[in-house]
Write an enzyme that holds these catalytic residues in place. Structure first.
Site, PDB file in Angstrom:
ATOM      1  N   GLU A  12      -4.853   4.299  14.031  1.00 35.47           N
ATOM      2  CA  GLU A  12      -5.721   3.313  14.678  1.00 35.47           C
ATOM      3  C   GLU A  12      -6.451   3.840  15.903  1.00 35.47           C
ATOM      4  OE1 GLU A  12      -2.431   3.089  14.500  1.00 35.47           O
ATOM      5  OE2 GLU A  12      -1.610   2.681  16.496  1.00 35.47           O
ATOM      6  N   ARG A  26       0.851  -1.203   0.000  1.00 29.83           N
ATOM      7  CA  ARG A  26       0.000   0.000   0.000  1.00 29.83           C
ATOM      8  C   ARG A  26       0.885   1.251   0.000  1.00 29.83           C
ATOM      9  NH1 ARG A  26      -3.501  -1.472   5.188  1.00 29.83           N
ATOM     10  NH2 ARG A  26      -1.481  -2.351   5.729  1.00 29.83           N
ATOM     11  N   ASP A  84      -4.698 -11.298  13.838  1.00 29.78           N
ATOM     12  CA  ASP A  84      -3.840 -10.171  14.238  1.00 29.78           C
ATOM     13  C   ASP A  84      -4.006  -9.855  15.722  1.00 29.78           C
ATOM     14  OD1 ASP A  84      -6.399  -9.176  13.881  1.00 29.78           O
ATOM     15  OD2 ASP A  84      -5.707  -7.218  13.205  1.00 29.78           O
ATOM     16  N   TYR A 104      -0.368   4.382  10.617  1.00 32.69           N
ATOM     17  CA  TYR A 104      -0.626   3.373  11.661  1.00 32.69           C
ATOM     18  C   TYR A 104       0.628   3.264  12.516  1.00 32.69           C
ATOM     19  CZ  TYR A 104      -4.688   1.516   9.066  1.00 32.69           C
ATOM     20  OH  TYR A 104      -5.890   1.359   8.428  1.00 32.69           O
ATOM     21  N   HIS A 118       0.471   1.452  16.168  1.00 34.04           N
ATOM     22  CA  HIS A 118       0.377   0.269  17.044  1.00 34.04           C
ATOM     23  C   HIS A 118       1.529   0.252  18.047  1.00 34.04           C
ATOM     24  CE1 HIS A 118      -2.954  -1.282  14.721  1.00 34.04           C
ATOM     25  NE2 HIS A 118      -2.267  -1.088  13.622  1.00 34.04           N
ATOM     26  N   VAL A 154      -9.682 -14.377  10.692  1.00 35.86           N
ATOM     27  CA  VAL A 154      -9.351 -12.968  10.432  1.00 35.86           C
ATOM     28  C   VAL A 154      -8.804 -12.314  11.705  1.00 35.86           C
ATOM     29  CG1 VAL A 154     -10.210 -10.777   9.495  1.00 35.86           C
ATOM     30  CG2 VAL A 154     -11.223 -12.923   8.724  1.00 35.86           C
ATOM     31  N   ALA A 155      -9.244 -12.799  12.849  1.00 36.95           N
ATOM     32  CA  ALA A 155      -8.811 -12.223  14.134  1.00 36.95           C
ATOM     33  C   ALA A 155      -7.386 -12.628  14.518  1.00 36.95           C
ATOM     34  CB  ALA A 155      -9.785 -12.626  15.244  1.00 36.95           C
ATOM     35  N   LYS A 166       2.293   1.914   7.166  1.00 34.85           N
ATOM     36  CA  LYS A 166       2.748   1.129   8.321  1.00 34.85           C
ATOM     37  C   LYS A 166       3.594   1.972   9.267  1.00 34.85           C
ATOM     38  CE  LYS A 166       1.833  -2.840   8.567  1.00 34.85           C
ATOM     39  NZ  LYS A 166       0.525  -3.355   9.108  1.00 34.85           N
ATOM     40  N   VAL A 176      -3.839 -15.366   7.571  1.00 34.94           N
ATOM     41  CA  VAL A 176      -2.946 -14.292   7.137  1.00 34.94           C
ATOM     42  C   VAL A 176      -3.241 -13.030   7.959  1.00 34.94           C
ATOM     43  CG1 VAL A 176      -2.290 -12.794   5.213  1.00 34.94           C
ATOM     44  CG2 VAL A 176      -2.654 -15.242   4.830  1.00 34.94           C
TER      45      VAL A 176
HETATM   46  N1  LIG Z   1      -6.258 -10.397   9.426  1.00 33.35           N
HETATM   47  C1  LIG Z   1      -6.399  -9.182   8.953  1.00 33.35           C
HETATM   48  O1  LIG Z   1      -5.778  -8.799   7.962  1.00 33.35           O
HETATM   49  C2  LIG Z   1      -7.358  -8.234   9.618  1.00 33.35           C
HETATM   50  C3  LIG Z   1      -7.760  -7.055   8.971  1.00 33.35           C
HETATM   51  C4  LIG Z   1      -8.717  -6.244   9.607  1.00 33.35           C
HETATM   52  C5  LIG Z   1      -9.223  -6.610  10.869  1.00 33.35           C
HETATM   53  N2  LIG Z   1      -8.766  -7.750  11.473  1.00 33.35           N
HETATM   54  C6  LIG Z   1      -9.266  -8.213  12.779  1.00 33.35           C
HETATM   55  O2  LIG Z   1     -10.577  -8.723  12.665  1.00 33.35           O
HETATM   56  C7  LIG Z   1     -11.187  -8.737  13.952  1.00 33.35           C
HETATM   57  C8  LIG Z   1     -12.579  -8.142  13.902  1.00 33.35           C
HETATM   58  O3  LIG Z   1     -12.493  -6.749  13.600  1.00 33.35           O
HETATM   59  P1  LIG Z   1     -13.787  -5.836  13.451  1.00 33.35           P
HETATM   60  O4  LIG Z   1     -13.333  -4.556  12.857  1.00 33.35           O
HETATM   61  O5  LIG Z   1     -14.884  -6.592  12.778  1.00 33.35           O
HETATM   62  O6  LIG Z   1     -14.190  -5.612  14.978  1.00 33.35           O
HETATM   63  P2  LIG Z   1     -15.621  -5.148  15.519  1.00 33.35           P
HETATM   64  O7  LIG Z   1     -15.406  -4.582  16.861  1.00 33.35           O
HETATM   65  O8  LIG Z   1     -16.333  -4.333  14.479  1.00 33.35           O
HETATM   66  O9  LIG Z   1     -16.447  -6.516  15.653  1.00 33.35           O
HETATM   67  C9  LIG Z   1     -16.117  -7.520  16.568  1.00 33.35           C
HETATM   68  C10 LIG Z   1     -17.385  -8.268  16.937  1.00 33.35           C
HETATM   69  O10 LIG Z   1     -17.027  -9.402  17.730  1.00 33.35           O
HETATM   70  C11 LIG Z   1     -18.059  -9.602  18.658  1.00 33.35           C
HETATM   71  N3  LIG Z   1     -17.583 -10.481  19.723  1.00 33.35           N
HETATM   72  C12 LIG Z   1     -16.745 -10.196  20.754  1.00 33.35           C
HETATM   73  N4  LIG Z   1     -16.539 -11.304  21.498  1.00 33.35           N
HETATM   74  C13 LIG Z   1     -17.278 -12.305  20.929  1.00 33.35           C
HETATM   75  C14 LIG Z   1     -17.483 -13.675  21.233  1.00 33.35           C
HETATM   76  N5  LIG Z   1     -16.885 -14.263  22.294  1.00 33.35           N
HETATM   77  N6  LIG Z   1     -18.291 -14.394  20.421  1.00 33.35           N
HETATM   78  C15 LIG Z   1     -18.886 -13.822  19.361  1.00 33.35           C
HETATM   79  N7  LIG Z   1     -18.747 -12.528  19.030  1.00 33.35           N
HETATM   80  C16 LIG Z   1     -17.937 -11.782  19.804  1.00 33.35           C
HETATM   81  C17 LIG Z   1     -18.410  -8.180  19.102  1.00 33.35           C
HETATM   82  O11 LIG Z   1     -19.695  -8.131  19.716  1.00 33.35           O
HETATM   83  C18 LIG Z   1     -18.366  -7.427  17.770  1.00 33.35           C
HETATM   84  O12 LIG Z   1     -19.639  -7.375  17.136  1.00 33.35           O
HETATM   85  C19 LIG Z   1     -10.206  -7.937  14.843  1.00 33.35           C
HETATM   86  O13 LIG Z   1      -9.411  -8.833  15.557  1.00 33.35           O
HETATM   87  C20 LIG Z   1      -9.393  -7.155  13.843  1.00 33.35           C
HETATM   88  O14 LIG Z   1      -8.127  -6.792  14.383  1.00 33.35           O
HETATM   89  C21 LIG Z   1      -7.855  -8.556  10.870  1.00 33.35           C
END
Ligand SMILES: NC(=O)c1ccc[n+]([C@@H]2O[C@H](COP(=O)([O-])OP(=O)(O)OC[C@H]3O[C@@H](n4cnc5c(N)ncnc54)[C@H](O)[C@@H]3O)[C@@H](O)[C@H]2O)c1
Length: 372
Positions: free
Chosen positions: A118, A15, A270, A94, A96, A267-268, A75, A298
């Site tokens: 962030e 990016r 990170d 960003y 962090h 996805v989580a 970054k 990833v």
């Molecule tokens: N891998 C990647 O490249 C990448 C990119 C962007 C975001 N992410 C990650 O994706 C994840 C989600 O981000 P987001 O922006 O959607 O966050 P968000 O806050 O919009 O949504 C998270 C959701 O998870 C729910 N939640 C919390 N604990 C829970 C549980 N035990 N069971 C079920 N649901 C639960 C919350 O109520 C909320 O609705 C984060 O960890 C973020 O860092 C990863």
């Protein structure tokens, strides 16, 4: 103001902090934009695109850092970049910082005024400079999951949308926030049978309303999760507990209850990942198998679609870049409490109490800094 945009140097980062459109907008406001040669290449922008936008192209990062009053990046600055930051400069990117004492130390030592994407907020309590990347990762998740489900990739050979007479794949999305809703939109669009689980009933209610019967919502109790993953072809992990590591919602023992060749897209990852068997992977080697289940983990998913990600991030950052350039950082953060929330360091002072708490450093709030 002289705005500088260097080429990203972190591995696998394609990016760029400023698009040609953003450069043109800044030039139109009377600012100078200096971009490092080749900075936009990974996102499909040529140096000529920037020149046509009225920007200047500098041969290397040193020239960009030496000239600029504000540096706009993607970054966190790497060590070599940090060595070029100055007290009279603004850094907008960003950061962090909480898990990164070396970077925090270097930013404080440089005296730079650093504003972290962030932690910029919005009127709805959201994080507007993180949300576009969650939108990208969410929409990408069913796409990469569908690829992993193909036989040649170790998957169970199931087509997401099915065909007439053959049922579609069952996709379970755990976490219905920005990522989860974006993933649901694409999975529904691909014709899958989608269930979104969350622990927030208002959020489930919202999703139930907007998807109008095209998906099922389910409260994310441990029992419901165990039950649903038994019949899942794909599970997408999209939970977030702000400031905490992701909870482990699927154990290794549960993998044997799933159909062989089913796919987990974490996805989580990170935030540590929400499946016990997740570990971070890269775009070069994105998947691995544990107990017959394919994992895709990833940590920087948006990097796979760098051009779309750059454009989405640029749309979100542009109003803040323009405010910082037009007014100067102090007036810009004074006028905008949401941008103010992003202020991380200024002249050797840490202005983020959460980072201070994480790293055991003294910190003031941005409001205290402005009042002093
Ligand atoms: N891998 C990647 O490249 C990448 C990119 C962007 C975001 N992410 C990650 O994706 C994840 C989600 O981000 P987001 O922006 O959607 O966050 P968000 O806050 O919009 O949504 C998270 C959701 O998870 C729910 N939640 C919390 N604990 C829970 C549980 N035990 N069971 C079920 N649901 C639960 C919350 O109520 C909320 O609705 C984060 O960890 C973020 O860092 C990863």
């Amino acid at each position: 103001m002289r705005i500088g945009c260097p080429k990203e140097v972190k591995p696998q980062e394609f990016r760029v902090g400023l698009t040609p459109e953003a450069a043109a907008e800044a030039v139109g406001h009377g600012h100078q934009v200096v971009i490092e040669a080749g900075a936009g290449a990974g996102s499909g922008f040529t140096d000529e695109d920037y020149l046509r936008a009225g920007a200047q192209v500098a041969p290397d990062a040193a020239a960009v850092f030496a000239d600029a009053q504000m540096i706009v990046k993607v970054k966190e600055p790497q060590a070599a970049e940090r060595a070029m930051l100055r007290k009279d400069q603004v850094l907008f990117t960003y950061l962090h910082l909480a898990p990164d004492p070396d970077q925090t130390h270097d930013l404080l030592a440089s005296g730079v005024t650093a504003i972290a994407y962030e932690t910029v907020t919005d009127a709805r309590g959201g994080l507007p400079l993180l949300a576009p990347m969650s939108e990208v990762a969410g929409r990408l998740a069913p796409q990469v999951g569908a690829w992993a489900l193909q036989k040649a990739n170790g998957g169970r050979g199931v087509l997401l949308g099915g065909v007439p007479g053959v049922r579609p794949a069952n996709v379970v999305i755990i976490g219905g926030g920005v990522v989860g809703a974006a993933a649901a939109r694409v999975a529904v669009g691909m014709g899958a049978n989608v269930t979104v689980m969350d622990r927030s009933v208002p959020r489930l209610s919202y999703l139930d309303d907007v998807f109008m019967g095209k998906l099922t919502t389910q409260y994310a109790s441990a029992a419901a999760t165990a039950d649903l993953i038994r019949g899942a072809d794909m599970v997408i992990g999209a939970v977030l507990i702000p400031g905490a590591a992701a909870p482990k919602l699927v154990t290794r023992a549960q993998l044997s209850t799933m159909p062989a060749g089913a796919v987990l897209v974490d996805v989580a990852i990170d935030q540590g990942g929400c499946f016990e068997t997740s570990h971070a992977t890269t775009h070069h080697d994105p998947i691995y198998e544990v107990d017959g289940i394919i994992h895709y983990c990833v940590a920087n998913m948006p990097g796979a679609v760098a051009r779309s990600s750059t454009l989405a991030l640029g749309n979100a950052t542009l109003p803040f870049v323009m405010a910082l350039a037009d007014k100067g950082w102090r007036q810009a953060v004074q006028d905008d409490a949401f941008l103010r929330a992003g202020l991380a360091t200024h002249e050797g002072q840490l202005t983020s109490p959460p980072v201070g708490a994480a790293l055991n450093l003294s910190a003031v709030t941005p409001d205290q800094l402005l009042a002093s």
